[in-house]
Each structure stands twice: as structure tokens, then as C-alpha cells.
Write an enzyme that holds these catalytic residues in place. Structure first.
Site, PDB file in Angstrom:
ATOM      1  CB  SER A  37      67.599  60.338  41.012  1.00 40.61           C
ATOM      2  OG  SER A  37      68.610  60.942  40.974  1.00 40.61           O
ATOM      3  CG  ASP A  38      64.379  64.204  36.782  1.00 42.15           C
ATOM      4  OD1 ASP A  38      65.525  64.751  36.354  1.00 42.15           O
ATOM      5  OD2 ASP A  38      63.243  64.695  36.502  1.00 42.15           O
ATOM      6  CD1 TRP A  39      71.345  66.598  36.391  1.00 39.56           C
ATOM      7  CD2 TRP A  39      70.458  64.554  36.045  1.00 39.56           C
ATOM      8  NE1 TRP A  39      72.034  65.757  35.586  1.00 39.56           N
ATOM      9  CE2 TRP A  39      71.773  64.398  35.544  1.00 39.56           C
ATOM     10  CE3 TRP A  39      69.536  63.487  36.079  1.00 39.56           C
ATOM     11  CZ2 TRP A  39      72.065  63.316  34.972  1.00 39.56           C
ATOM     12  CZ3 TRP A  39      69.978  62.195  35.449  1.00 39.56           C
ATOM     13  CH2 TRP A  39      71.385  62.128  34.877  1.00 39.56           C
ATOM     14  CB  ALA A  74      64.742  63.421  42.050  1.00 40.95           C
TER      15      ALA A  74
END
Length: 377
Positions: A220-222, A224
Site C-alpha cells: 500500500s501507499d503509506w 492507504a
């Protein structure tokens, strides 16, 4: 390597622990199966490392937009090999790059991290970048999957897009880097057609892992990942950062209560172990932490200069260039001696030294200053 045998040796709590960051940048080690700590790092123009400080300088390459402007895939592969060299120097296994989102609007605040507005050029340059980095034994995570082409309200925006545009424009670069063999992909903050990307089973499980046959890991993006069951079933394998978040004990409880099948968790562990094997982090105690790749060392400063020069297009020269021996030059604006070579975001690193435009020009011509340009005036 028999990943299934290693998975069988792990209890559920250990498996769940592997699916969330141990801290801001890493996944936890599991020494009993030979798994080292897996370290990730930004970014697209240089390897930041874990410190994110001037005390840990990096080679800073020109922006990805400049890389794409060279139209030279071999040169981009060399840049990728340099980034792998830098990553290994800093103990990094996974480079959180390249950024494959498109220059679809001038309001995109991080377009300097992206290659182009053109899906074909972005895919080809992105593939060369991925190949170069991974030839150096370091994983990539092309990002942000998908349609994350803006910054405003990026955490909450819902991108409404038809199937044709989604396939031919936004997904096309990601499909190309999967064909190139990317070992990771990062899911975005935004939603697409009503579903946030960390939970988007149709696009992550269906298209990325299913239709395209992607066998890497999806991070995941941080921050997210914002749900337990939906994200666990949606195809995202690793929730970053950690150790806190919506997985952990909540996900373990969901598995024990039958709301998330343990087979889903096992598939994610298998992908993490495959990643670790690819980057040399799944090993016997006497094996080197970063196995040799056989690629020759690269002079980072020299390659950065070559990339910068190749990114320019000279339309005309009336005999003024090169500047050596040129007449008097007026240098106007404070940016001349306060070089802005970073734009923030994932492409923020700390170079060992920054040469300003004023400093570069001063050695080649008689430079006169405008008021406000020279802090001494």
C-alpha cells in the site's frame, strides 16, 4: 525454494505480523525461516534510505520527467542500475519507484516524479527503469496503482473513468512494467469508480494478479489501508507503515473467526517470501546479505551529469554556446543561487553537494548580478 514448507512453519500470529510494517520502512525479520528484515525506501530520483537526513546523502538524478525526455531506454536502464547500487549501499531491498502516473493535468503537484503525459512513453521508460534496478538485485514497486494523477484530495478522491480510458491510458503503463517483470506494485490512496484502490479486488486481484499474471507483492501507499477485511480481501499484500494500523490483531481475529480465509493470508506470505528470495533476504546464516550481481560499479555523479545533459533539447545555437569565453551574462532571480533541485514527495533526497546555476555559470563567463540575486548585495 519451497515457500509452502516455510509457510507451514509459521503460526498465524507470525504470518499476520509479516503483513504490516515493523516500522516506517521495513517488514520484520523471521530468523527461524531465514527471513531478514526487508527494508524499503523512496524514491524515484535517488535512494533516500531510512534516515531521511543530510547526514545520509544520496546521488540525486534529474527528475523522471527529464529521464523520459532523453527518449533513451539504455540510458534509463543505466540510471536504474545506479539506483540499485545506491540502494544496496544503504541496505535497501525495495525501491518505492518508479512513478507511472500521468501528467494529465497541470495541477498535479508531484508530476516531477512522473515520466510523461503519454501512456506509451511512460510504459517504455518505466519498464527500462524497472529492468535496470532489478538487474542490480533490488526490487521496484511501480506506483501508484491506479489513476492517482493529482494531489488535491488524493486520500478521498474517487476517479470515475470508463473501461476504455482506464485500459488504454491509465492501466497501460502498469501492464507494460508487469511484462518487464516488476517484483512489486504499490496501490494508491484514491478510489476508482467507487472503491478505494487498497480494497479494489476487481483491479488488483482480477486484472493485476489474475489477468496479467503478476506474481510479485502489492504494497500500500503509506497509510492507504484503512480497513481490515475489505483491504485483506482486496488484493493488497502489505500495509505500510507499521506497526500500528487496521490489520495486526484485528486481521488475526478476522481470520480466526472465519471472516478472512487463512489461505488469503498464506498467498500474501508466499508473495513476501518470493520477494525476499529475489532480493537475497531469504537466506542461510552464512550467505551474504546482498548477493553479488556481477554488474560493474557506476560513477553516480558522472551519470547524473550525462542524464541532465541528455534531457535538454537545443533548438538553435547562434554561436553563443558553449559558454566558455562567452560575453557578459546577466543572471536574474534568487533561484540562481538558491537552486531548487527537489520538489518534495517521494523524490526528496539529500545530495552531498548542490551546485547552483550561478556557481556553474561563474566559471564560464563574466556574470553580472541583478539586485536580489546575490545575497552579498
Amino acid at each position: 525454494m519451497d515457500f509452502d514448507e516455510l509457510i507451514a512453519r509459521l503460526d498465524l500470529s507470525t504470518k499476520i505480523r509479516l503483513l504490516t510494517g515493523a516500522d516506517m520502512w521495513s517488514l520484520p525479520p523471521v530468523p527461524e525461516i531465514g527471513l531478514d528484515r526487508l527494508v524499503m525506501s523512496d524514491g524515484p530520483i535517488g535512494v533516500r534510505g531510512e534516515q531521511w537526513s543530510p547526514g545520509d546523502p544520496s546521488i540525486a538524478l534529474p527528475s523522471p520527467t527529464a529521464l523520459a525526455a532523453t527518449w533513451d531506454l539504455d540510458l534509463v536502464r543505466r540510471a536504474g542500475r545506479l539506483l540499485a547500487q545506491e540502494a544496496r549501499r544503504k541496505g535497501v531491498h525495495v525501491l518505492l519507484a518508479p512513478t507511472l502516473n500521468l501528467h494529465r493535468t497541470p495541477l498535479g503537484g508531484r508530476h516531477f516524479e512522473c515520466f510523461s503525459e503519454d501512456a506509451y512513453l511512460t510504459g517504455e521508460v518505466g519498464a527500462a527503469y524497472v529492468e535496470g534496478v532489478q538487474e542490480g538485485g533490488v526490487a521496484t514497486t511501480p506506483k501508484h496503482f491506479v489513476a492517482n494523477d493529482f494531489e488535491t484530495d488524493r486520500f478521498t478522491a474517487d476517479v470515475r473513468v470508463g473501461e476504455k480510458a482506464l485500459r488504454e491510458v491509465y492501466l497501460r503503463p502498469f501492464e507494460r512494467v508487469v511484462v518487464a517483470g516488476a517484483w512489486g506494485v504499490m496501490t494508491a490512496y484514491n478510489s476508482v469508480n467507487g472503491t478505494t484502490m487498497t480494497e479494489h479486488s476487481e483491479l488488483v486481484n482480477g486484472v493485476l494478479k489474475g489477468e496479467w499474471g503478476f506474481d510479485g507483492f502489492v504494497v500500500s501507499d503509506w497509510t492507504a489501508v484503512r480497513s481490515t477485511e475489505a483491504a485483506a480481501m482486496g488484493g493488497t499484500d502489505v500495509a505500510m507503515p507499521g506497526p500500528y494500523g487496521p490489520w495486526g490483531e484485528k486481521l488475526e481475529a478476522a481470520v480466526r473467526e472465519g471472516r478472512v480465509p487463512e489461505a488469503v493470508v498464506d498467498d500474501r506470505i508466499r508473495r513476501i517470501l518470493r520477494l525476499a528470495s529475489r532480493v537475497g533476504a531469504l537466506r542461510t546464516p552464512d550467505a551474504p546479505a546482498f548477493p553479488p550481481t556481477g554488474t560493474p560499479a557506476i560513477d553516480g555523479a558522472s551519470l547524473a551529469r550525462e542524464l541532465a545533459a541528455r534531457a535538454f533539447t537545443l533548438l538553435t545555437n547562434d554561436g553563443v554556446l558553449p559558454l566558455q569565453g562567452a560575453p557578459t551574462i546577466a543572471v536574474i532571480g534568487s533561484a540562481a543561487n538558491e537552486a531548487r533541485v527537489m520538489g518534495g514527495g517521494s523524490a526528496q533526497v539529500f545530495p552531498d553537494r548542490i551546485v547552483s546555476p550561478l556557481e556553474g555559470l561563474a566559471g564560464r563567463a563574466d556574470v553580472r548580478y541583478a539586485i536580489g540575486t546575490d545575497p552579498r548585495v
